[in-house]
Enzyme design. Structure first.
Site, PDB file in Angstrom:
ATOM      1  N   CYS A 167       9.143 -22.426  18.947  1.00 33.58           N
ATOM      2  CA  CYS A 167      10.040 -21.394  19.470  1.00 33.58           C
ATOM      3  C   CYS A 167       9.340 -20.736  20.658  1.00 33.58           C
ATOM      4  O   CYS A 167       8.226 -20.224  20.513  1.00 33.58           O
ATOM      5  CB  CYS A 167      10.326 -20.368  18.382  1.00 33.58           C
ATOM      6  SG  CYS A 167      11.316 -18.999  18.971  1.00 33.58           S
ATOM      7  N   CYS A 171      18.740  -5.168  21.680  1.00 33.68           N
ATOM      8  CA  CYS A 171      19.508  -5.297  20.435  1.00 33.68           C
ATOM      9  C   CYS A 171      18.842  -4.414  19.377  1.00 33.68           C
ATOM     10  O   CYS A 171      17.621  -4.381  19.270  1.00 33.68           O
ATOM     11  CB  CYS A 171      19.527  -6.751  19.964  1.00 33.68           C
ATOM     12  SG  CYS A 171      20.270  -7.867  21.168  1.00 33.68           S
ATOM     13  N   GLY A 196      13.058 -12.435  24.794  1.00 32.96           N
ATOM     14  CA  GLY A 196      13.827 -12.502  26.041  1.00 32.96           C
ATOM     15  C   GLY A 196      15.157 -13.221  25.911  1.00 32.96           C
ATOM     16  O   GLY A 196      15.444 -13.858  24.901  1.00 32.96           O
ATOM     17  N   GLU A 248       4.997 -13.844  22.569  1.00 28.54           N
ATOM     18  CA  GLU A 248       4.888 -14.516  21.278  1.00 28.54           C
ATOM     19  C   GLU A 248       5.461 -15.921  21.345  1.00 28.54           C
ATOM     20  O   GLU A 248       6.431 -16.173  22.065  1.00 28.54           O
ATOM     21  CB  GLU A 248       5.678 -13.736  20.223  1.00 28.54           C
ATOM     22  CG  GLU A 248       5.030 -12.441  19.846  1.00 28.54           C
ATOM     23  CD  GLU A 248       5.787 -11.723  18.741  1.00 28.54           C
ATOM     24  OE1 GLU A 248       5.531 -10.537  18.568  1.00 28.54           O
ATOM     25  OE2 GLU A 248       6.643 -12.343  18.082  1.00 28.54           O
ATOM     26  N   CYS A 259      16.152  -5.844  16.801  1.00 29.22           N
ATOM     27  CA  CYS A 259      15.107  -6.726  17.312  1.00 29.22           C
ATOM     28  C   CYS A 259      13.897  -5.943  17.803  1.00 29.22           C
ATOM     29  O   CYS A 259      14.033  -4.982  18.563  1.00 29.22           O
ATOM     30  CB  CYS A 259      15.698  -7.554  18.453  1.00 29.22           C
ATOM     31  SG  CYS A 259      14.476  -8.493  19.366  1.00 29.22           S
ATOM     32  N   CYS A 276      12.467  -7.679  26.768  1.00 27.24           N
ATOM     33  CA  CYS A 276      13.874  -8.044  26.933  1.00 27.24           C
ATOM     34  C   CYS A 276      14.665  -6.794  27.296  1.00 27.24           C
ATOM     35  O   CYS A 276      14.423  -5.722  26.744  1.00 27.24           O
ATOM     36  CB  CYS A 276      14.411  -8.643  25.637  1.00 27.24           C
ATOM     37  SG  CYS A 276      16.114  -9.238  25.799  1.00 27.24           S
ATOM     38  N   CYS A 333      10.954 -11.470  16.154  1.00 30.13           N
ATOM     39  CA  CYS A 333      10.243 -11.725  17.391  1.00 30.13           C
ATOM     40  C   CYS A 333       9.909 -10.391  18.042  1.00 30.13           C
ATOM     41  O   CYS A 333      10.700  -9.466  18.054  1.00 30.13           O
ATOM     42  CB  CYS A 333      11.023 -12.654  18.326  1.00 30.13           C
ATOM     43  SG  CYS A 333      12.072 -11.866  19.510  1.00 30.13           S
TER      44      CYS A 333
END
Ligand code: SF4
Length: 335
Positions: A96, A107, A155, A82, A110, A103, A327
């Site tokens: 961005c 988290c 990431g 993205e 996320c 990743c 994201c």
């Protein structure tokens, strides 16, 4: 887009061809070599065949009318990432970029974290995201361009440090996009090795730390990487970074209802943040599952407590939802 072959293909050409090609790709943002009429036909055809400029991407229609527009780029190996164009009122544009496919840090708040880690991006795949939006802006014919870059997409940039810094240097190069280092920001979940490396760079890229909690217990609960890097270690490294660079550091704090948004949390955060050149950025949360968003009144109260206690604080109301917690949502939908 496959640019790795570009310099080798131009080796046999006179030097001025490099200048023509650089201008065409990085400043005029062409999408096909056929647009460069100053190049001989046979060279254009060779470049088209061996170094195509097409970028396979899909704009998210849900965002295309908004201030922030999101796109999903498909890479040569079929992976997707993205990238977001954030349009500001003053006609400035921020891109961005993602630095990894997926990743590893997982988290809890996320969407990207739920995919796990797929692979690191190459520098040219990071640059490609900026080129994509540069072409998009050019096609609008409003005389706008990409002004700022934030390495805050999918990431953890500092777990792909070499390619991240290579991309940043490339974007900064006056012969390519010439985007000032001070117009770039990189956000880390607190990878101290990366903060140390950035402190040693000549480029003055802005540093942001994804904090999101005012104590280690909560941080460990919502960010598993906090088990490896505790707050004491992060702040010690950030303080060294500030001593070395004299630069301000932004601490990002997602506002999640009944998780980290109480008055007590705010007062605890005050104790951590009352330092020169520390700054807090409160980010309204865009829910991805487990957590809910703090309402506007709560965010304002939280901000007031920080301000009254002398902490420099801003609230990112315009685009935080698109570029941070959210994201990975688009990639998730497509998969
Ligand atoms: S918030 Fe950033 S570091 Fe955490 S899982 Fe998502 S992409 Fe990775």
């Amino acid at each position: 887009m496959n640019l790795s072959k570009l310099s080798s293909l131009l080796q046999a050409e006179p030097k001025y061809r490099f200048v023509q090609v650089n201008k065409a790709v990085w400043q005029d943002f062409i999408s096909s070599w056929q647009e460069v009429s100053s190049l001989p036909k046979n060279l254009r055809e060779k470049l088209d065949a061996e170094c195509p400029l097409a970028i396979t991407a899909e704009i998210d229609k849900n965002t295309s009318k908004n201030k922030s527009v999101k796109a999903l780029i498909t890479l040569a190996d079929g992976e997707s990432i993205e990238t977001v164009l954030i349009r500001q009122k003053d006609k400035r544009n921020t891109v961005c970029v993602s630095s990894q496919v997926g990743c590893a840090l997982a988290c809890e708040f996320c969407a990207t974290g739920t995919f796990g880690f797929r692979r690191n991006l190459k520098a040219e795949e990071i640059v490609e995201q900026v080129i994509f939006w540069s072409r998009y802006l050019k096609a609008e014919k409003k005389n706008e361009k990409v002004d700022n870059i934030v390495f805050m997409g999918m990431g953890e940039p500092f777990l792909n440090y070499n390619e991240f810094i290579k991309a940043a240097k490339f974007l900064n190069n006056p012969e390519t996009l010439n985007i000032g280092a001070r117009r770039m920001s990189v956000s880390t979940a607190g990878i101290t090795e990366g903060i140390k490396k950035l402190a040693g760079e000549k480029m003055q890229i802005n540093l942001a730390i994804s904090l999101h909690a005012s104590n280690d217990n909560l941080r460990r609960d919502i960010m598993p990487i906090a088990q490896k890097y505790n707050l004491h270690e992060i702040f010690k490294t950030v303080d060294n970074y500030i001593t070395k660079t004299g630069r301000r550091v932004m601490f990002e704090y997602l506002m999640m209802k009944d998780v980290n948004d109480s008055d007590k949390d705010a007062l605890e955060l005050v104790k951590l943040m009352k330092k020169p050149l520390y700054m807090v950025n409160l980010i309204p949360y865009n829910p991805t599952g487990r957590f809910r968003a703090s309402n506007r009144e709560r965010i304002e109260k939280f901000k007031k407590i920080l301000e009254e206690n002398g902490v420099a604080v801003t609230v990112r109301l315009s685009f935080g939802a698109d570029i941070s917690a959210a994201c990975g949502q688009l990639r998730g939908r497509k998969k």
